[in-house]
Motif scaffolding. Structure first.
Motif, PDB file in Angstrom:
ATOM      1  N   ASN A 106       0.799  -0.987  -0.023  1.00 18.13           N
ATOM      2  CA  ASN A 106      -0.003   0.089   0.046  1.00 18.13           C
ATOM      3  C   ASN A 106       0.992   1.246  -0.266  1.00 18.13           C
ATOM      4  N   THR A 107       0.576   2.120  -0.956  1.00 16.77           N
ATOM      5  CA  THR A 107       1.505   3.411  -0.862  1.00 16.77           C
ATOM      6  C   THR A 107       0.651   4.586  -0.373  1.00 16.77           C
ATOM      7  N   ASP A 108      -0.420   4.493   0.056  1.00 17.55           N
ATOM      8  CA  ASP A 108      -1.236   5.891   0.631  1.00 17.55           C
ATOM      9  C   ASP A 108      -1.331   6.882  -0.391  1.00 17.55           C
ATOM     10  N   GLU A 109      -1.303   6.446  -1.655  1.00 17.78           N
ATOM     11  CA  GLU A 109      -1.451   7.487  -2.912  1.00 17.78           C
ATOM     12  C   GLU A 109      -0.190   8.464  -2.810  1.00 17.78           C
ATOM     13  N   ASP A 110       0.833   7.964  -2.443  1.00 20.54           N
ATOM     14  CA  ASP A 110       2.091   8.779  -2.380  1.00 20.54           C
ATOM     15  C   ASP A 110       3.146   8.304  -3.307  1.00 20.54           C
ATOM     16  N   THR A 111       3.592   9.173  -4.397  1.00 20.66           N
ATOM     17  CA  THR A 111       4.383   8.630  -5.296  1.00 20.66           C
ATOM     18  C   THR A 111       5.906   8.068  -4.974  1.00 20.66           C
ATOM     19  N   ALA A 112       6.526   8.813  -3.770  1.00 21.76           N
ATOM     20  CA  ALA A 112       7.596   8.386  -3.283  1.00 21.76           C
ATOM     21  C   ALA A 112       7.510   7.083  -2.705  1.00 21.76           C
ATOM     22  N   ALA A 113       6.472   6.869  -1.972  1.00 22.92           N
ATOM     23  CA  ALA A 113       6.274   5.475  -1.179  1.00 22.92           C
ATOM     24  C   ALA A 113       5.972   4.497  -2.410  1.00 22.92           C
ATOM     25  N   GLU A 114       5.492   4.794  -3.642  1.00 24.78           N
ATOM     26  CA  GLU A 114       5.326   3.796  -4.864  1.00 24.78           C
ATOM     27  C   GLU A 114       6.615   3.614  -5.366  1.00 24.78           C
ATOM     28  N   VAL A 115       7.490   4.496  -5.588  1.00 27.30           N
ATOM     29  CA  VAL A 115       8.820   4.358  -5.964  1.00 27.30           C
ATOM     30  C   VAL A 115       9.779   3.219  -5.126  1.00 27.30           C
ATOM     31  N   ASP A 116       9.577   3.411  -3.782  1.00 30.20           N
ATOM     32  CA  ASP A 116      10.013   2.620  -3.052  1.00 30.20           C
ATOM     33  C   ASP A 116       9.440   1.171  -2.853  1.00 30.20           C
ATOM     34  N   ALA A 117       8.044   0.999  -3.059  1.00 31.06           N
ATOM     35  CA  ALA A 117       7.324  -0.061  -3.123  1.00 31.06           C
ATOM     36  C   ALA A 117       7.833  -0.968  -4.275  1.00 31.06           C
ATOM     37  N   VAL A 118       7.956  -0.295  -5.531  1.00 28.32           N
ATOM     38  CA  VAL A 118       8.430  -1.159  -6.626  1.00 28.32           C
ATOM     39  C   VAL A 118      10.158  -1.455  -6.725  1.00 28.32           C
ATOM     40  N   ARG A 119      10.666  -0.727  -5.994  1.00 30.16           N
ATOM     41  CA  ARG A 119      12.144  -1.217  -5.591  1.00 30.16           C
ATOM     42  C   ARG A 119      12.103  -2.519  -4.728  1.00 30.16           C
ATOM     43  N   VAL A 120      11.250  -2.371  -3.872  1.00 28.28           N
ATOM     44  CA  VAL A 120      11.421  -3.601  -2.601  1.00 28.28           C
ATOM     45  C   VAL A 120      11.038  -4.942  -3.329  1.00 28.28           C
ATOM     46  N   LEU A 121       9.869  -4.657  -4.254  1.00 29.52           N
ATOM     47  CA  LEU A 121       9.213  -5.873  -4.923  1.00 29.52           C
ATOM     48  C   LEU A 121      10.208  -6.412  -6.150  1.00 29.52           C
ATOM     49  N   LEU A 122      11.033  -5.543  -6.629  1.00 26.73           N
ATOM     50  CA  LEU A 122      12.046  -5.914  -7.566  1.00 26.73           C
ATOM     51  C   LEU A 122      13.303  -6.534  -6.807  1.00 26.73           C
ATOM     52  N   ASP A 123      13.635  -6.048  -5.649  1.00 30.59           N
ATOM     53  CA  ASP A 123      14.550  -6.671  -4.869  1.00 30.59           C
ATOM     54  C   ASP A 123      14.322  -8.109  -4.644  1.00 30.59           C
ATOM     55  N   LYS A 124      12.919  -8.261  -4.264  1.00 32.04           N
ATOM     56  CA  LYS A 124      12.203  -9.575  -3.798  1.00 32.04           C
ATOM     57  C   LYS A 124      12.036 -10.461  -5.274  1.00 32.04           C
ATOM     58  N   ARG A 125      12.532 -10.121  -6.221  1.00 31.83           N
ATOM     59  CA  ARG A 125      12.513 -10.930  -7.464  1.00 31.83           C
ATOM     60  C   ARG A 125      11.079 -11.260  -7.902  1.00 31.83           C
ATOM     61  N   VAL A 126      10.099 -10.602  -7.806  1.00 31.32           N
ATOM     62  CA  VAL A 126       8.881 -10.826  -8.264  1.00 31.32           C
ATOM     63  C   VAL A 126       9.166 -10.964  -9.823  1.00 31.32           C
ATOM     64  N   ASP A 127       8.184 -11.657 -10.290  1.00 27.59           N
ATOM     65  CA  ASP A 127       8.191 -11.916 -11.967  1.00 27.59           C
ATOM     66  C   ASP A 127       7.417 -11.037 -12.743  1.00 27.59           C
ATOM     67  N   GLY A 128       6.721 -10.066 -11.913  1.00 31.97           N
ATOM     68  CA  GLY A 128       6.293  -9.030 -12.697  1.00 31.97           C
ATOM     69  C   GLY A 128       5.435  -8.203 -11.615  1.00 31.97           C
ATOM     70  N   LEU A 129       4.697  -7.191 -12.171  1.00 35.31           N
ATOM     71  CA  LEU A 129       4.310  -6.104 -11.341  1.00 35.31           C
ATOM     72  C   LEU A 129       2.915  -5.419 -11.745  1.00 35.31           C
ATOM     73  N   ILE A 130       2.018  -5.077 -10.909  1.00 30.39           N
ATOM     74  CA  ILE A 130       0.668  -4.777 -11.272  1.00 30.39           C
ATOM     75  C   ILE A 130       0.609  -3.474 -10.172  1.00 30.39           C
ATOM     76  N   VAL A 131       0.470  -2.174 -11.003  1.00 32.01           N
ATOM     77  CA  VAL A 131       0.466  -0.879 -10.326  1.00 32.01           C
ATOM     78  C   VAL A 131      -0.686  -0.365 -10.592  1.00 32.01           C
ATOM     79  N   ALA A 132      -1.470   0.128  -9.631  1.00 29.42           N
ATOM     80  CA  ALA A 132      -2.205   1.210  -9.901  1.00 29.42           C
ATOM     81  C   ALA A 132      -1.681   2.587  -9.407  1.00 29.42           C
ATOM     82  N   PRO A 133      -1.250   3.312 -10.605  1.00 27.11           N
ATOM     83  CA  PRO A 133      -0.012   4.593 -10.091  1.00 27.11           C
ATOM     84  C   PRO A 133      -0.792   5.572  -9.468  1.00 27.11           C
ATOM     85  N   ALA A 134      -0.107   5.993  -8.386  1.00 35.08           N
ATOM     86  CA  ALA A 134      -0.544   7.234  -7.705  1.00 35.08           C
ATOM     87  C   ALA A 134      -0.606   8.473  -8.396  1.00 35.08           C
TER      88      ALA A 134
END
Length: 381
Positions: free
Chosen positions: A105-133
Protein backbone atom coordinates in the motif's frame (compact mmCIF):
# COMPACT_ATOMS: atom_id res chain seq x y z
CA UNK A 1 18.62 -19.83 27.14
CA UNK A 2 16.68 -23.05 26.74
CA UNK A 3 16.63 -24.94 23.48
CA UNK A 4 12.83 -24.36 23.33
CA UNK A 5 13.41 -20.61 23.27
CA UNK A 6 16.14 -20.71 20.66
CA UNK A 7 15.33 -20.23 17.01
CA UNK A 8 15.15 -23.56 15.26
CA UNK A 9 17.68 -23.98 12.44
CA UNK A 10 16.08 -24.22 9.02
CA UNK A 11 16.06 -27.69 7.54
CA UNK A 12 18.32 -27.86 4.49
CA UNK A 13 18.49 -30.06 1.41
CA UNK A 14 21.51 -31.72 3.02
CA UNK A 15 19.40 -32.66 6.06
CA UNK A 16 16.76 -34.21 3.82
CA UNK A 17 19.41 -36.09 1.84
CA UNK A 18 20.93 -37.49 5.02
CA UNK A 19 17.55 -38.64 6.36
CA UNK A 20 16.64 -40.23 3.01
CA UNK A 21 20.12 -41.78 2.70
CA UNK A 22 20.72 -40.33 -0.75
CA UNK A 23 23.18 -37.81 -2.16
CA UNK A 24 22.51 -34.09 -1.87
CA UNK A 25 22.27 -33.86 -5.68
CA UNK A 26 19.63 -36.60 -5.78
CA UNK A 27 17.64 -34.90 -3.01
CA UNK A 28 17.82 -31.54 -4.83
CA UNK A 29 16.55 -33.10 -8.08
CA UNK A 30 13.70 -34.87 -6.30
CA UNK A 31 12.67 -31.76 -4.34
CA UNK A 32 12.97 -29.48 -7.37
CA UNK A 33 11.27 -31.96 -9.67
CA UNK A 34 13.97 -31.72 -12.31
CA UNK A 35 16.57 -34.06 -13.76
CA UNK A 36 16.68 -37.86 -13.63
CA UNK A 37 15.87 -39.57 -10.34
CA UNK A 38 14.40 -42.99 -9.63
CA UNK A 39 10.90 -43.33 -8.23
CA UNK A 40 12.30 -45.05 -5.14
CA UNK A 41 14.65 -42.15 -4.42
CA UNK A 42 11.89 -39.60 -5.07
CA UNK A 43 9.54 -41.29 -2.58
CA UNK A 44 12.25 -41.52 0.11
CA UNK A 45 13.23 -37.87 -0.35
CA UNK A 46 9.65 -36.58 -0.23
CA UNK A 47 8.90 -38.70 2.85
CA UNK A 48 12.00 -37.35 4.60
CA UNK A 49 11.12 -33.78 3.63
CA UNK A 50 7.63 -34.15 5.08
CA UNK A 51 8.94 -35.70 8.29
CA UNK A 52 11.50 -32.93 8.77
CA UNK A 53 8.99 -30.22 7.77
CA UNK A 54 11.34 -29.05 5.04
CA UNK A 55 10.52 -25.77 3.31
CA UNK A 56 12.37 -24.77 0.13
CA UNK A 57 14.42 -21.59 0.09
CA UNK A 58 12.37 -19.62 -2.41
CA UNK A 59 14.97 -16.88 -2.78
CA UNK A 60 17.68 -19.39 -3.60
CA UNK A 61 15.35 -21.16 -6.01
CA UNK A 62 14.47 -17.91 -7.78
CA UNK A 63 18.17 -17.08 -8.12
CA UNK A 64 18.75 -20.45 -9.76
CA UNK A 65 15.69 -20.47 -12.02
CA UNK A 66 15.11 -16.75 -12.56
CA UNK A 67 11.48 -17.25 -11.49
CA UNK A 68 9.86 -16.73 -8.09
CA UNK A 69 6.24 -17.52 -9.05
CA UNK A 70 5.39 -14.27 -7.28
CA UNK A 71 3.52 -11.18 -8.48
CA UNK A 72 3.98 -7.77 -6.90
CA UNK A 73 0.89 -5.55 -6.54
CA UNK A 74 1.06 -1.85 -5.65
CA UNK A 75 -2.14 0.07 -4.84
CA UNK A 76 -2.91 3.44 -3.34
CA UNK A 77 -5.22 2.58 -0.46
CA UNK A 78 -6.06 -0.95 0.69
CA UNK A 79 -8.69 0.53 3.01
CA UNK A 80 -10.65 1.53 -0.08
CA UNK A 81 -13.00 -1.36 -0.96
CA UNK A 82 -12.36 -0.64 -4.65
CA UNK A 83 -8.78 -1.84 -4.32
CA UNK A 84 -9.73 -4.62 -1.92
CA UNK A 85 -12.07 -6.12 -4.50
CA UNK A 86 -9.57 -5.64 -7.34
CA UNK A 87 -6.88 -7.34 -5.26
CA UNK A 88 -9.19 -10.28 -4.66
CA UNK A 89 -9.58 -10.65 -8.42
CA UNK A 90 -5.80 -10.55 -8.80
CA UNK A 91 -5.07 -13.12 -6.08
CA UNK A 92 -7.78 -15.55 -7.20
CA UNK A 93 -6.45 -15.53 -10.76
CA UNK A 94 -2.82 -15.68 -9.71
CA UNK A 95 -3.44 -18.64 -7.42
CA UNK A 96 -5.02 -20.65 -10.23
CA UNK A 97 -1.82 -20.24 -12.23
CA UNK A 98 0.50 -21.09 -9.33
CA UNK A 99 1.54 -17.54 -8.42
CA UNK A 100 1.65 -15.91 -5.01
CA UNK A 101 0.96 -12.20 -4.50
CA UNK A 102 2.86 -9.60 -2.47
CA UNK A 103 0.74 -6.49 -1.84
CA UNK A 104 2.08 -3.06 -0.89
CA UNK A 105 0.00 0.00 0.00
CA UNK A 106 1.38 3.45 -0.89
CA UNK A 107 -1.21 5.84 0.59
CA UNK A 108 -1.37 7.43 -2.88
CA UNK A 109 2.15 8.78 -2.37
CA UNK A 110 4.48 8.65 -5.37
CA UNK A 111 7.66 8.45 -3.28
CA UNK A 112 6.20 5.48 -1.40
CA UNK A 113 5.28 3.90 -4.73
CA UNK A 114 8.85 4.29 -6.03
CA UNK A 115 10.13 2.55 -2.89
CA UNK A 116 7.46 -0.19 -3.16
CA UNK A 117 8.48 -0.99 -6.73
CA UNK A 118 12.14 -1.17 -5.68
CA UNK A 119 11.37 -3.50 -2.78
CA UNK A 120 9.32 -5.83 -4.97
CA UNK A 121 12.00 -5.98 -7.65
CA UNK A 122 14.59 -6.73 -4.95
CA UNK A 123 12.38 -9.64 -3.90
CA UNK A 124 12.60 -10.87 -7.50
CA UNK A 125 8.89 -10.81 -8.27
CA UNK A 126 8.17 -12.07 -11.77
CA UNK A 127 6.03 -9.06 -12.64
CA UNK A 128 4.22 -6.01 -11.31
CA UNK A 129 0.63 -4.76 -11.25
CA UNK A 130 0.53 -1.07 -10.29
CA UNK A 131 -2.32 1.37 -9.74
CA UNK A 132 -0.12 4.46 -10.14
CA UNK A 133 -0.49 7.22 -7.57
CA UNK A 134 0.37 9.68 -10.33
CA UNK A 135 -0.30 9.43 -14.04
CA UNK A 136 2.43 12.03 -14.60
CA UNK A 137 5.34 11.11 -12.30
CA UNK A 138 5.99 7.67 -13.76
CA UNK A 139 9.74 7.56 -14.42
CA UNK A 140 10.14 4.56 -12.10
CA UNK A 141 7.52 2.64 -14.06
CA UNK A 142 9.16 3.62 -17.32
CA UNK A 143 12.45 2.12 -16.07
CA UNK A 144 10.67 -1.12 -15.19
CA UNK A 145 9.13 -1.28 -18.66
CA UNK A 146 12.36 -0.40 -20.48
CA UNK A 147 14.17 -3.11 -18.52
CA UNK A 148 11.77 -5.64 -20.01
CA UNK A 149 10.08 -6.51 -16.74
CA UNK A 150 6.41 -7.59 -17.06
CA UNK A 151 4.20 -4.66 -16.01
CA UNK A 152 0.45 -4.02 -16.08
CA UNK A 153 -1.30 -0.85 -14.91
CA UNK A 154 -4.58 -1.14 -13.04
CA UNK A 155 -7.39 1.41 -12.83
CA UNK A 156 -5.25 4.32 -14.08
CA UNK A 157 -3.10 5.03 -17.09
CA UNK A 158 0.34 6.66 -17.24
CA UNK A 159 1.24 9.40 -19.68
CA UNK A 160 3.43 8.31 -22.60
CA UNK A 161 3.87 4.79 -21.20
CA UNK A 162 2.69 2.15 -23.64
CA UNK A 163 1.97 -0.77 -21.33
CA UNK A 164 -1.13 -2.91 -20.90
CA UNK A 165 -3.66 -0.98 -18.82
CA UNK A 166 -6.85 -2.40 -17.35
CA UNK A 167 -9.28 0.43 -16.63
CA UNK A 168 -12.74 1.81 -17.36
CA UNK A 169 -13.17 4.81 -19.65
CA UNK A 170 -14.28 7.25 -16.97
CA UNK A 171 -15.00 10.11 -19.36
CA UNK A 172 -17.92 8.24 -20.91
CA UNK A 173 -19.62 7.24 -17.65
CA UNK A 174 -18.98 10.64 -16.08
CA UNK A 175 -20.66 12.30 -19.07
CA UNK A 176 -23.67 9.99 -18.69
CA UNK A 177 -24.03 10.46 -14.93
CA UNK A 178 -23.63 14.24 -15.19
CA UNK A 179 -26.35 14.38 -17.84
CA UNK A 180 -28.56 12.44 -15.42
CA UNK A 181 -28.06 15.19 -12.84
CA UNK A 182 -28.58 17.91 -15.44
CA UNK A 183 -31.83 16.29 -16.55
CA UNK A 184 -32.99 16.51 -12.94
CA UNK A 185 -32.40 20.27 -13.08
CA UNK A 186 -29.09 20.43 -11.24
CA UNK A 187 -26.68 23.13 -12.35
CA UNK A 188 -24.63 23.42 -9.15
CA UNK A 189 -22.95 20.01 -8.94
CA UNK A 190 -20.04 19.51 -6.52
CA UNK A 191 -17.26 16.95 -6.99
CA UNK A 192 -15.12 15.80 -4.04
CA UNK A 193 -11.89 13.82 -4.48
CA UNK A 194 -8.86 12.73 -2.45
CA UNK A 195 -6.53 13.70 -5.31
CA UNK A 196 -3.70 15.79 -3.93
CA UNK A 197 -3.10 19.15 -5.53
CA UNK A 198 -1.07 22.21 -4.56
CA UNK A 199 -3.54 24.56 -6.22
CA UNK A 200 -7.28 25.15 -6.31
CA UNK A 201 -8.93 23.42 -9.26
CA UNK A 202 -9.45 25.37 -12.44
CA UNK A 203 -10.61 24.19 -15.86
CA UNK A 204 -7.73 22.98 -18.02
CA UNK A 205 -5.27 22.41 -15.20
CA UNK A 206 -3.10 19.30 -15.40
CA UNK A 207 -4.15 16.69 -12.85
CA UNK A 208 -1.98 13.89 -11.53
CA UNK A 209 -4.61 11.15 -11.84
CA UNK A 210 -6.02 9.97 -15.16
CA UNK A 211 -9.14 8.71 -13.37
CA UNK A 212 -10.00 12.05 -11.76
CA UNK A 213 -8.99 14.00 -14.86
CA UNK A 214 -11.33 11.87 -17.01
CA UNK A 215 -14.23 12.19 -14.57
CA UNK A 216 -13.96 15.97 -14.49
CA UNK A 217 -13.59 16.08 -18.27
CA UNK A 218 -16.80 14.07 -18.63
CA UNK A 219 -18.58 16.51 -16.33
CA UNK A 220 -17.23 19.50 -18.24
CA UNK A 221 -18.35 18.08 -21.59
CA UNK A 222 -21.83 17.31 -20.30
CA UNK A 223 -22.26 20.87 -19.01
CA UNK A 224 -20.89 22.35 -22.24
CA UNK A 225 -23.13 20.20 -24.45
CA UNK A 226 -26.19 21.22 -22.41
CA UNK A 227 -25.30 24.90 -22.76
CA UNK A 228 -24.47 25.46 -19.08
CA UNK A 229 -21.34 26.62 -17.28
CA UNK A 230 -19.37 23.93 -15.48
CA UNK A 231 -19.27 24.89 -11.76
CA UNK A 232 -15.51 24.49 -11.28
CA UNK A 233 -15.77 26.45 -8.02
CA UNK A 234 -17.51 23.39 -6.54
CA UNK A 235 -14.65 20.97 -7.32
CA UNK A 236 -12.86 20.03 -4.12
CA UNK A 237 -9.55 18.14 -4.16
CA UNK A 238 -7.28 17.13 -1.24
CA UNK A 239 -10.05 15.38 0.67
CA UNK A 240 -8.04 13.51 3.27
CA UNK A 241 -9.43 12.09 6.48
CA UNK A 242 -13.10 11.96 7.46
CA UNK A 243 -12.90 15.36 9.15
CA UNK A 244 -11.59 17.15 6.07
CA UNK A 245 -14.19 15.45 3.87
CA UNK A 246 -17.00 16.63 6.15
CA UNK A 247 -15.50 20.13 6.09
CA UNK A 248 -15.41 20.20 2.28
CA UNK A 249 -18.98 18.92 2.14
CA UNK A 250 -20.16 21.75 4.38
CA UNK A 251 -18.28 24.24 2.19
CA UNK A 252 -20.05 23.25 -1.00
CA UNK A 253 -23.47 23.01 0.66
CA UNK A 254 -23.35 26.19 2.75
CA UNK A 255 -21.78 28.66 0.32
CA UNK A 256 -23.46 31.71 -1.18
CA UNK A 257 -24.39 29.68 -4.27
CA UNK A 258 -24.50 26.16 -2.83
CA UNK A 259 -24.41 22.82 -4.59
CA UNK A 260 -27.72 21.06 -5.09
CA UNK A 261 -25.98 17.75 -5.87
CA UNK A 262 -22.74 16.16 -4.67
CA UNK A 263 -20.62 13.57 -6.48
CA UNK A 264 -18.16 11.54 -4.38
CA UNK A 265 -15.20 10.09 -6.25
CA UNK A 266 -15.05 6.86 -4.21
CA UNK A 267 -16.72 4.85 -1.47
CA UNK A 268 -14.56 6.08 1.41
CA UNK A 269 -15.32 9.71 0.58
CA UNK A 270 -19.00 8.87 0.17
CA UNK A 271 -19.30 7.61 3.75
CA UNK A 272 -18.03 10.90 5.16
CA UNK A 273 -20.09 13.01 2.76
CA UNK A 274 -23.29 11.23 3.81
CA UNK A 275 -22.28 11.68 7.45
CA UNK A 276 -21.77 15.42 6.92
CA UNK A 277 -25.16 15.74 5.23
CA UNK A 278 -26.74 13.98 8.22
CA UNK A 279 -24.96 16.31 10.66
CA UNK A 280 -26.30 19.33 8.76
CA UNK A 281 -29.85 18.04 9.09
CA UNK A 282 -30.32 17.83 5.33
CA UNK A 283 -32.29 15.13 3.56
CA UNK A 284 -31.28 13.02 0.57
CA UNK A 285 -32.63 13.63 -2.08
CA UNK A 286 -35.16 16.27 -0.95
CA UNK A 287 -32.51 18.83 0.11
CA UNK A 288 -29.46 17.59 -1.78
CA UNK A 289 -28.95 14.88 -4.38
CA UNK A 290 -26.04 12.49 -4.08
CA UNK A 291 -24.13 10.24 -6.49
CA UNK A 292 -20.97 8.23 -5.91
CA UNK A 293 -18.44 6.08 -7.74
CA UNK A 294 -18.35 2.33 -6.99
CA UNK A 295 -21.13 0.05 -5.84
CA UNK A 296 -20.70 -1.68 -2.51
CA UNK A 297 -23.18 -3.51 -0.29
CA UNK A 298 -23.60 -0.63 2.15
CA UNK A 299 -24.87 1.68 -0.62
CA UNK A 300 -28.05 -0.40 -0.70
CA UNK A 301 -28.43 -0.29 3.09
CA UNK A 302 -28.98 3.45 3.42
CA UNK A 303 -32.30 5.27 3.40
CA UNK A 304 -32.69 6.01 0.57
CA UNK A 305 -30.32 3.61 -1.25
CA UNK A 306 -27.63 5.48 -3.14
CA UNK A 307 -27.30 6.06 -6.87
CA UNK A 308 -23.86 4.82 -7.92
CA UNK A 309 -21.47 4.35 -10.81
CA UNK A 310 -20.78 0.62 -10.75
CA UNK A 311 -17.48 -0.74 -12.07
CA UNK A 312 -16.54 -4.41 -12.72
CA UNK A 313 -13.73 -4.10 -10.18
CA UNK A 314 -13.18 -7.81 -9.45
CA UNK A 315 -13.13 -8.63 -13.16
CA UNK A 316 -10.62 -5.83 -13.77
CA UNK A 317 -8.29 -7.25 -11.12
CA UNK A 318 -8.62 -10.72 -12.61
CA UNK A 319 -7.91 -9.38 -16.11
CA UNK A 320 -4.83 -7.49 -14.88
CA UNK A 321 -3.44 -10.68 -13.32
CA UNK A 322 -4.18 -12.70 -16.45
CA UNK A 323 -2.47 -10.08 -18.64
CA UNK A 324 0.60 -10.04 -16.40
CA UNK A 325 0.86 -13.84 -16.34
CA UNK A 326 0.73 -13.91 -20.14
CA UNK A 327 3.66 -11.49 -20.19
CA UNK A 328 5.60 -13.56 -17.66
CA UNK A 329 5.05 -16.71 -19.69
CA UNK A 330 6.06 -14.99 -22.92
CA UNK A 331 2.62 -15.19 -24.52
CA UNK A 332 1.19 -12.32 -26.58
CA UNK A 333 -1.56 -10.07 -25.20
CA UNK A 334 -5.18 -10.71 -26.06
CA UNK A 335 -6.31 -9.02 -29.28
CA UNK A 336 -8.56 -7.17 -29.00
CA UNK A 337 -7.87 -6.29 -25.37
CA UNK A 338 -10.79 -6.84 -22.98
CA UNK A 339 -12.96 -3.76 -22.52
CA UNK A 340 -14.54 -2.82 -19.23
CA UNK A 341 -17.49 -0.49 -18.92
CA UNK A 342 -19.07 1.19 -15.91
CA UNK A 343 -22.83 1.51 -15.45
CA UNK A 344 -24.99 4.14 -13.76
CA UNK A 345 -27.21 2.36 -11.20
CA UNK A 346 -30.34 4.43 -10.55
CA UNK A 347 -31.58 4.27 -6.98
CA UNK A 348 -33.12 6.85 -4.66
CA UNK A 349 -30.51 9.50 -3.93
CA UNK A 350 -31.01 11.74 -6.97
CA UNK A 351 -34.10 13.93 -7.18
CA UNK A 352 -35.23 17.28 -8.46
CA UNK A 353 -33.60 20.53 -7.40
CA UNK A 354 -35.04 21.72 -4.06
CA UNK A 355 -37.92 24.17 -4.47
CA UNK A 356 -38.89 22.90 -7.93
CA UNK A 357 -41.40 20.29 -8.95
CA UNK A 358 -38.86 18.94 -11.43
CA UNK A 359 -39.35 16.45 -14.21
CA UNK A 360 -36.09 14.66 -13.62
CA UNK A 361 -35.29 11.28 -12.10
CA UNK A 362 -37.97 9.90 -9.86
CA UNK A 363 -37.12 8.79 -6.35
CA UNK A 364 -38.91 6.72 -3.78
CA UNK A 365 -42.05 8.29 -2.38
CA UNK A 366 -42.13 5.93 0.57
CA UNK A 367 -42.07 7.37 4.10
CA UNK A 368 -38.46 6.26 4.51
CA UNK A 369 -37.32 8.75 1.87
CA UNK A 370 -38.55 11.72 3.89
CA UNK A 371 -36.29 11.16 6.88
CA UNK A 372 -32.61 11.90 7.34
CA UNK A 373 -30.38 9.55 5.30
CA UNK A 374 -29.28 6.73 7.57
CA UNK A 375 -27.94 3.23 7.51
CA UNK A 376 -30.38 0.37 7.92
CA UNK A 377 -27.56 -1.81 9.20
CA UNK A 378 -24.55 -1.15 11.37
CA UNK A 379 -22.48 -3.71 9.48
CA UNK A 380 -20.76 -1.20 7.23
CA UNK A 381 -17.35 -2.24 5.84
Amino acid sequence: MSSDGARRRDVTVADVAKAAQVSKAQAARALGNYGAVSEDVRERVLAAAEELNYRPNELARSMNTGKSNTIGVVVGDIENPHFGLATRGITDTAKKSGFNVILINTDEDTAAEVDAVRVLLDKRVDGLIVAPASSVETQHLRRVHEAGRPLVLLDRSAEDLAVETVAVDMTVISYESTNYLLDAGHRRVAFISTLRSDTVFSAGMRLGSSQISDRLEGMRRAFADSGHNFPEDLVRLNAGDAGSIRKLTREVLLGADPATAVVASDGLIALSVVEAIQEMGLRIPEDVSFLMYDDFAWTRLTTPPLTVVSQPVYEMGAAAAAALIRQIEGRPPLVPAPEFNAALVHRGSVGAVPGTSGSGPAHSASPSSSVLPSFRSSAVP
